[in-house]
Design a protein around this motif. Structure first.
Motif, PDB file in Angstrom:
ATOM      1  N   HIS A 104       0.789  -1.228   0.000  1.00  0.00           N
ATOM      2  CA  HIS A 104       0.000   0.000   0.000  1.00  0.00           C
ATOM      3  C   HIS A 104       0.825   1.284   0.000  1.00  0.00           C
ATOM      4  CE1 HIS A 104      -4.336   1.336   1.175  1.00  0.00           C
ATOM      5  NE2 HIS A 104      -3.858   2.031   0.162  1.00  0.00           N
ATOM      6  N   ASP A 154     -10.133  -0.629   3.217  1.00  0.00           N
ATOM      7  CA  ASP A 154      -9.005  -1.402   3.747  1.00  0.00           C
ATOM      8  C   ASP A 154      -9.474  -2.231   4.935  1.00  0.00           C
ATOM      9  OD1 ASP A 154      -6.363  -2.219   4.566  1.00  0.00           O
ATOM     10  OD2 ASP A 154      -5.556  -0.301   3.907  1.00  0.00           O
ATOM     11  N   HIS A 207       3.678   0.531   4.640  1.00  0.00           N
ATOM     12  CA  HIS A 207       2.282   0.244   4.283  1.00  0.00           C
ATOM     13  C   HIS A 207       1.370   0.397   5.490  1.00  0.00           C
ATOM     14  CE1 HIS A 207       2.012  -3.784   6.235  1.00  0.00           C
ATOM     15  NE2 HIS A 207       3.321  -3.795   6.035  1.00  0.00           N
ATOM     16  N   ASP A 223      -7.361  -1.106  -0.814  1.00  0.00           N
ATOM     17  CA  ASP A 223      -6.527  -2.238  -0.410  1.00  0.00           C
ATOM     18  C   ASP A 223      -7.428  -3.461  -0.485  1.00  0.00           C
ATOM     19  OD1 ASP A 223      -5.181  -4.258   0.990  1.00  0.00           O
ATOM     20  OD2 ASP A 223      -4.162  -2.812   2.284  1.00  0.00           O
TER      21      ASP A 223
END
Length: 206
Positions: free
Chosen positions: A23, A46, A62, A125
């Motif tokens: 990410h 996410d 990330h 994500d």
């Protein structure tokens, strides 16, 4: 390098749509888009908060990409949906600085209403999906959304004024069946089709 490439895409009057990687790769694109759109807002799907100021001794990870994005856009401009994992400190920090909604994507209508008409960077994500349907990711977290829920929300989100976007955290080697890759590609296709609608006479997709 990612920031520079995103700037080239924007300068060519095209829409940067980044795919792949962990990410943190989103940060370069967000930096580039924010230069062109100072009033940038972020829509973030996410499993994880990604709000750590530091992780494993560094500020660029990330686990902290959305915290670094906040450094750029500031308070009240980040909507986080589907979050089900994070440190207590991250959730407490989010109460003051972002719009964080836990566990599912049910706050999508609220986010859509708040973001309508604003320039939006949309980052997904893919581990927001439950690992029972999307195991091919580096940090799986059970209790996620279904493929259908993500697809419908992703298509809806692409109806906003999207000025940059990405889908990240597919790791094909962790799912030898290929199902996770197929899911990621389906999401990508549906987002591209939706994004193309307002850009038919404007920027070209890349």
């Amino acid at each position: 390098d990612i920031e520079m490439r995103a700037e080239e895409i924007l300068e060519a009057n095209k829409l940067p749509f980044m795919i792949g990687g962990e990410h943190l790769v989103s940060l370069g694109a967000i930096r580039a888009v924010a230069k062109r759109y100072p009033d940038l807002h972020i829509l973030h799907f996410d499993a994880h908060t990604d709000l750590r100021d530091e992780y494993l001794g560094t500020h660029l990870t990330h686990a902290g990409v959305i915290r670094r994005a906040w450094d750029i856009v500031g308070d009240g401009r980040i909507w986080q949906l589907g979050i089900r994992s994070g440190l207590r400190e991250e959730f407490q920090w989010a109460k003051e600085h972002t719009h964080l909604h836990k566990f599912d994507l049910k706050a999508m209508p609220q986010a859509m209403a708040a973001l309508r008409g604003k320039p939006v960077y949309f980052t997904i994500d893919l581990d927001v999906m439950d690992p029972s349907v999307f195991p091919g990711t580096g940090t799986p977290e059970y209790g996620g959304v279904s493929f259908k829920e993500l697809m419908e929300a992703a298509i809806a989100g692409c109806g906003l004024n999207i000025v940059g976007c990405d889908i990240v955290e597919l790791s094909p080697g962790l799912d030898q069946s290929g199902a996770s890759t197929a899911a990621a590609l389906k999401i990508l296709r549906e987002m591209l089709l939706k994004l193309e609608e307002p850009f038919i006479k404007g920027p070209q997709l890349v």
